[in-house]
Design a protein around this motif. Structure first.
Motif, PDB file in Angstrom:
ATOM      1  N   ILE A 218     -49.591   4.039 -78.055  1.00 13.11           N
ATOM      2  CA  ILE A 218     -50.471   3.840 -77.334  1.00 13.11           C
ATOM      3  C   ILE A 218     -51.764   2.450 -78.296  1.00 13.11           C
ATOM      4  N   GLY A 219     -51.267   2.616 -79.845  1.00  9.41           N
ATOM      5  CA  GLY A 219     -52.249   1.922 -80.685  1.00  9.41           C
ATOM      6  C   GLY A 219     -53.320   0.376 -80.281  1.00  9.41           C
ATOM      7  N   ALA A 220     -51.775   0.192 -79.767  1.00 17.55           N
ATOM      8  CA  ALA A 220     -52.726  -1.447 -78.626  1.00 17.55           C
ATOM      9  C   ALA A 220     -53.511  -1.592 -78.279  1.00 17.55           C
ATOM     10  N   TRP A 221     -53.593  -0.256 -77.772  1.00 17.09           N
ATOM     11  CA  TRP A 221     -54.214  -0.485 -76.102  1.00 17.09           C
ATOM     12  C   TRP A 221     -56.062   1.064 -76.571  1.00 17.09           C
ATOM     13  N   LEU A 222     -56.315   0.419 -77.774  1.00 16.58           N
ATOM     14  CA  LEU A 222     -57.190   1.737 -78.644  1.00 16.58           C
ATOM     15  C   LEU A 222     -57.843   0.873 -79.575  1.00 16.58           C
ATOM     16  N   PRO A 223     -59.474   0.907 -79.766  1.00  9.55           N
ATOM     17  CA  PRO A 223     -60.086   0.416 -81.261  1.00  9.55           C
ATOM     18  C   PRO A 223     -59.214   0.613 -82.651  1.00  9.55           C
ATOM     19  N   GLN A 224     -59.685  -0.120 -82.977  1.00  5.76           N
ATOM     20  CA  GLN A 224     -58.821  -0.194 -84.364  1.00  5.76           C
ATOM     21  C   GLN A 224     -59.260   1.210 -85.277  1.00  5.76           C
ATOM     22  N   GLY A 225     -60.824   2.145 -84.951  1.00  3.55           N
ATOM     23  CA  GLY A 225     -61.147   2.285 -85.892  1.00  3.55           C
ATOM     24  C   GLY A 225     -60.139   4.053 -85.698  1.00  3.55           C
ATOM     25  N   LEU A 226     -59.493   4.141 -84.200  1.00  8.04           N
ATOM     26  CA  LEU A 226     -58.907   5.287 -84.333  1.00  8.04           C
ATOM     27  C   LEU A 226     -57.697   5.455 -84.744  1.00  8.04           C
ATOM     28  N   GLU A 227     -57.110   4.363 -85.347  1.00  9.33           N
ATOM     29  CA  GLU A 227     -55.890   4.171 -85.808  1.00  9.33           C
ATOM     30  C   GLU A 227     -55.276   4.689 -86.825  1.00  9.33           C
ATOM     31  N   GLY A 228     -54.725   5.802 -86.757  1.00 11.95           N
ATOM     32  CA  GLY A 228     -54.176   6.681 -88.261  1.00 11.95           C
ATOM     33  C   GLY A 228     -55.286   8.127 -87.942  1.00 11.95           C
ATOM     34  N   ARG A 229     -55.162   7.737 -87.163  1.00 14.69           N
ATOM     35  CA  ARG A 229     -56.479   9.328 -87.147  1.00 14.69           C
ATOM     36  C   ARG A 229     -55.942  10.089 -85.899  1.00 14.69           C
ATOM     37  N   PRO A 230     -54.824  10.786 -85.685  1.00 13.26           N
ATOM     38  CA  PRO A 230     -54.951  11.228 -84.455  1.00 13.26           C
ATOM     39  C   PRO A 230     -55.794  12.553 -83.829  1.00 13.26           C
ATOM     40  N   TRP A 231     -56.193  13.281 -85.263  1.00 12.66           N
ATOM     41  CA  TRP A 231     -56.708  14.666 -84.800  1.00 12.66           C
ATOM     42  C   TRP A 231     -58.166  13.993 -84.480  1.00 12.66           C
ATOM     43  N   ARG A 232     -58.686  12.464 -84.543  1.00 12.86           N
ATOM     44  CA  ARG A 232     -60.159  12.261 -83.728  1.00 12.86           C
ATOM     45  C   ARG A 232     -59.952  11.822 -82.266  1.00 12.86           C
ATOM     46  N   LEU A 233     -58.576  11.177 -81.417  1.00 12.75           N
ATOM     47  CA  LEU A 233     -58.535  11.108 -80.989  1.00 12.75           C
ATOM     48  C   LEU A 233     -57.954  12.205 -79.724  1.00 12.75           C
ATOM     49  N   ALA A 234     -57.143  12.850 -80.458  1.00 13.43           N
ATOM     50  CA  ALA A 234     -57.718  14.569 -79.434  1.00 13.43           C
ATOM     51  C   ALA A 234     -58.249  15.015 -79.208  1.00 13.43           C
ATOM     52  N   LEU A 235     -59.695  14.718 -80.476  1.00 16.48           N
ATOM     53  CA  LEU A 235     -60.944  15.356 -79.803  1.00 16.48           C
ATOM     54  C   LEU A 235     -61.235  14.678 -78.866  1.00 16.48           C
ATOM     55  N   ILE A 236     -60.778  13.593 -78.697  1.00 14.60           N
ATOM     56  CA  ILE A 236     -61.986  12.233 -77.971  1.00 14.60           C
ATOM     57  C   ILE A 236     -61.738  12.171 -76.265  1.00 14.60           C
ATOM     58  N   VAL A 237     -60.014  12.753 -76.077  1.00 13.76           N
ATOM     59  CA  VAL A 237     -59.630  13.181 -75.162  1.00 13.76           C
ATOM     60  C   VAL A 237     -59.489  14.696 -74.189  1.00 13.76           C
ATOM     61  N   ALA A 238     -59.721  15.531 -75.913  1.00 18.11           N
ATOM     62  CA  ALA A 238     -60.239  17.248 -75.424  1.00 18.11           C
ATOM     63  C   ALA A 238     -61.913  16.617 -74.329  1.00 18.11           C
ATOM     64  N   ALA A 239     -62.408  16.519 -75.478  1.00 19.44           N
ATOM     65  CA  ALA A 239     -64.429  15.770 -74.959  1.00 19.44           C
ATOM     66  C   ALA A 239     -64.162  14.781 -73.153  1.00 19.44           C
ATOM     67  N   GLY A 240     -63.671  14.697 -72.733  1.00 22.02           N
ATOM     68  CA  GLY A 240     -63.976  13.014 -72.298  1.00 22.02           C
ATOM     69  C   GLY A 240     -62.696  14.566 -71.094  1.00 22.02           C
ATOM     70  N   ILE A 241     -61.967  15.593 -70.787  1.00 27.52           N
ATOM     71  CA  ILE A 241     -61.422  16.158 -70.345  1.00 27.52           C
ATOM     72  C   ILE A 241     -63.269  17.237 -69.911  1.00 27.52           C
ATOM     73  N   PHE A 242     -63.265  17.543 -70.691  1.00 24.24           N
ATOM     74  CA  PHE A 242     -64.565  18.056 -69.933  1.00 24.24           C
ATOM     75  C   PHE A 242     -65.209  17.630 -69.588  1.00 24.24           C
ATOM     76  N   VAL A 243     -65.451  16.862 -69.968  1.00 23.40           N
ATOM     77  CA  VAL A 243     -67.086  15.634 -69.433  1.00 23.40           C
ATOM     78  C   VAL A 243     -66.266  15.330 -68.128  1.00 23.40           C
ATOM     79  N   LEU A 244     -65.059  14.763 -67.897  1.00 24.24           N
ATOM     80  CA  LEU A 244     -64.653  14.561 -66.491  1.00 24.24           C
ATOM     81  C   LEU A 244     -64.418  16.371 -65.543  1.00 24.24           C
ATOM     82  N   MET A 245     -64.139  16.911 -66.179  1.00 24.67           N
ATOM     83  CA  MET A 245     -63.758  18.877 -64.528  1.00 24.67           C
ATOM     84  C   MET A 245     -65.403  18.942 -64.973  1.00 24.67           C
TER      85      MET A 245
END
Length: 288
Positions: A218-245
């Motif tokens: 999914i790298g092509a769909w992400l901001p360049q600042g997140l590339e190579g930082r999988p845990w940062r992306l995972a934290l953003i996804v987890a935070a998004g799940i919390f906000v949506l729920m």
């Protein structure tokens, strides 16, 4: 030893046997009959090339087959879940056994893992759809994702059966019957993927190269600042799940319960990323 015998041995060494090996040898025989002195190349390299191409094709086919079966099983799971006269995962009627709670836990977690693994498998397969040969490590990741998706899908269907049998005295008979039918059809669809998964496992690609990670998906769909930082992306996804729920809970006038569910789902997301992420090729300890 003749060229054909050498090729026969090399094909066997890389795992190409049976009818597939016979078809390849028949094509070689046709070439040699037309041009007996033709230089067809090193038998070892030819066998390796066949194995790499076939392994790549089989890995992609396994991913696509698994995703199709998971899509059907997921639809049937949703039908059974949404048609229930009462939420089947919300609580347990008095008198049910511990198996109900276990089935409820599996039914709440396994579909999510199956969905993520299946989507990741087909996503990588589609990203490599024009690639003749993928690296052995990458083909292995694709197959792992498809296998985990199917395994969790089967667990989801089993949980549906267990829930239906446990709730038989408490819910309408039509729902129990519908759920058993959905679980049976979904389970059969998932089990039908086993030959494709086994075929890909028996003849893997042997090409060298990296397995890649989630940014190859999914790298092509992400901001360049997140590339190579999988845990940062995972934290953003987890935070998004919390906000949506949480938002869904507040909209349903059940805000605090929604926040608790969002927190639980977000933590489960991080836990899954930590435990299965490396195995499914989402991150590696040495980075990209």
């Amino acid at each position: 030893m003749s060229y054909r015998e050498n090729l026969h041995r090399e094909l066997t060494d890389v795992g190409i046997t049976g009818r597939l090996r016979a078809r390849i040898l028949e094509e070689i025989d046709d070439h040699l009959q037309c041009a007996p002195d033709a230089d067809l190349g090193d038998p070892q390299l030819i066998a390796r090339r066949f194995a790499d191409e076939l392994g790549t094709t089989r890995a992609r086919r396994a991913a696509l087959t698994a995703f199709a079966a998971l899509a059907l099983a997921g639809l049937l799971f949703a039908v059974a879940f949404l048609s229930s006269p009462q939420p089947v995962f919300a609580g347990s009627p008095a008198g049910v056994r511990w198996t109900f709670r276990l089935a409820g836990a599996v039914g709440a977690i396994a579909p999510q893992v199956a969905f993520v693994a299946g989507v990741l498998a087909v996503l990588r397969a589609l990203r490599r759809r024009t690639t003749t040969i993928v690296a052995a490590a990458e083909a292995r990741v694709i197959l792992r994702r498809a296998t985990v998706g199917v395994t969790m899908g089967v667990a989801s269907m089993v949980s549906l059966v267990a829930l239906a049998l446990e709730l038989h005295p408490y819910l309408a008979g039509w729902w129990v019957t519908l759920t058993l039918v959905c679980a049976g059809v979904g389970g059969l669809a998932l089990l039908a993927t086993v030959p494709a998964l086994l075929a890909a496992r028996r003849l893997p690609s042997r090409a060298e190269g990296p397995a890649g990670d989630m940014f190859d998906d999914i790298g092509a769909w992400l901001p360049q600042g997140l590339e190579g930082r999988p845990w940062r992306l995972a934290l953003i996804v987890a935070a998004g799940i919390f906000v949506l729920m949480s938002a869904a809970g507040w909209m349903a006038s059940d805000g605090y319960d929604g926040m608790l569910r969002g927190l639980a789902d977000g933590l489960l997301c991080l836990l899954g990323f930590a435990t299965l992420g490396r195995y499914l090729g989402l991150w590696s300890p040495v980075g990209r």
